[in-house]
Scaffold this motif. Structure first.
Motif, short mmCIF file in Angstrom:
data_model
loop_
_atom_site.label_atom_id
_atom_site.label_comp_id
_atom_site.label_asym_id
_atom_site.label_seq_id
_atom_site.Cartn_x
_atom_site.Cartn_y
_atom_site.Cartn_z
N ASP A 1 0.81 -1.22 0.00
CA ASP A 1 0.00 0.00 0.00
C ASP A 1 0.84 1.27 0.00
OD1 ASP A 1 -2.75 -1.12 0.16
OD2 ASP A 1 -1.97 -1.98 2.00
N GLU A 2 2.14 1.13 0.24
CA GLU A 2 2.99 2.32 0.24
C GLU A 2 3.02 2.99 -1.13
OE1 GLU A 2 4.43 3.82 2.87
OE2 GLU A 2 3.46 2.32 4.15
N ASP A 3 2.92 2.21 -2.22
CA ASP A 3 2.84 2.80 -3.56
C ASP A 3 1.61 3.71 -3.66
OD1 ASP A 3 5.12 1.47 -4.62
OD2 ASP A 3 3.93 -0.35 -4.90
N ALA A 4 0.50 3.25 -3.09
CA ALA A 4 -0.73 4.05 -3.12
C ALA A 4 -0.60 5.28 -2.22
CB ALA A 4 -1.91 3.19 -2.68
N PHE A 5 0.02 5.13 -1.06
CA PHE A 5 0.22 6.28 -0.17
C PHE A 5 1.02 7.37 -0.89
CE2 PHE A 5 0.16 3.34 3.82
CZ PHE A 5 -1.22 3.28 3.76
N ARG A 6 2.08 6.97 -1.57
CA ARG A 6 2.91 7.96 -2.27
C ARG A 6 2.13 8.60 -3.42
NH1 ARG A 6 6.94 4.12 -0.74
NH2 ARG A 6 6.52 2.84 -2.57
N ALA A 7 1.29 7.81 -4.09
CA ALA A 7 0.53 8.35 -5.23
C ALA A 7 -0.52 9.37 -4.79
CB ALA A 7 -0.14 7.20 -5.99
N ILE A 8 -1.07 9.20 -3.60
CA ILE A 8 -2.16 10.08 -3.18
C ILE A 8 -1.64 11.33 -2.47
CG2 ILE A 8 -2.69 9.23 -0.83
CD1 ILE A 8 -5.66 9.15 -1.75
#
Length: 264
Positions: free
Chosen positions: A214-221
């Protein structure tokens, strides 16, 4: 709840949810909406979660989107929702829209061949019960094994798959309870970026997730919305806020429709 980002004001964030023209709530599944289970087909949501999501979906003023590492076909029987939201599966390689339209991307021929070879190698080790083939990856699910056994299988898998990964440009990634060999091109962050491109700049957004994936999503948002880590123990993360499930998760999900339905 613990604020992780300096300057974050939750009251101000929920005020922005109330004032926004568009609202989007992006949610991981395993470990976030549902507790982990060694038997993955029994990983049902925490009590109260389906009711809160049904309320959000029925109200129609928030776009609910699930973004999971699971294949969509494995996720659907677990949700317990009256109407399905948009769902991204297999770390963004699959997409199911609310109208039932299904899309699936495909990795390169070289990546597909490497994943097939990696699965055959796992079968030769007697690991077929733990190995799951997905559109863009191969996962080893080791939850429920003794810690020493899990560590040893991870070590052997890394050793056995590393040459294939290097040859085909794949990555080996840890997740909570296993190891995954992934083709490049899609991840939870790419799914979030697609959603962001579709909704435009004036939406109130939050992404809730628990795992390293989920870190990829955290960075994207980041700079667009709120990144929320949902897990019992805090770990290093790019998230802005930490919730302990299930109570703090339920509190957050309850506050969202209250804000979305408030006066502007």
């Amino acid at each position: 709840m613990k604020v992780l980002k300096r300057g974050l004001d939750l009251e101000r964030f929920f005020a922005s949810v109330r004032q926004a023209d568009w609202r989007v709530l992006l949610l991981d599944y395993d470990g976030t909406l549902a507790p982990f289970q060694a038997e993955r087909d029994k990983a049902f949501p925490y009590d109260g979660v389906p009711q809160l999501l049904n309320r959000l979906i029925e109200a129609g003023d928030t776009r609910v989107i699930l973004i999971s590492g699971r294949q969509i076909s494995d996720l659907l029987p677990l949700l317990g929702l009256k109407r399905l939201p948009q769902i991204w599966g297999s770390h963004g390689w699959e997409r199911l829209k609310p109208d039932g339209a299904y899309e699936a991307a495909q990795p390169s021929r070289r990546a597909r061949q490497a994943l097939t070879e990696a699965y055959a190698w796992a079968q030769a080790q007697g690991w077929q019960a733990w190995a799951e083939r997905k559109p863009g990856s191969l996962a080893l699910h080791l939850r429920g094994l003794a810690p020493h056994d899990m560590s040893e299988i991870r070590r052997r898998a890394r050793q056995g798959w590393s040459a294939l990964a290097a040859k085909a440009g794949l990555t080996l990634a840890e997740f909570d309870g296993g190891l995954e060999l992934r083709a490049p091109g899609h991840d939870k962050g790419s799914a979030v970026r697609t959603v962001l491109a579709e909704i435009g700049p004036d939406a109130a957004l939050a992404y809730l997730g628990d795992d390293l994936t989920d870190e990829d999503a955290f960075r994207a948002i980041k700079r667009h919305g709120l990144a929320v880590l949902v897990r019992r123990e805090l770990r290093p993360t790019a998230a802005d806020l930490w919730l302990k499930p299930p109570d703090e998760l339920l509190e957050f999900l309850s506050r969202w429709p209250a804000a979305a339905g408030g006066e502007r």
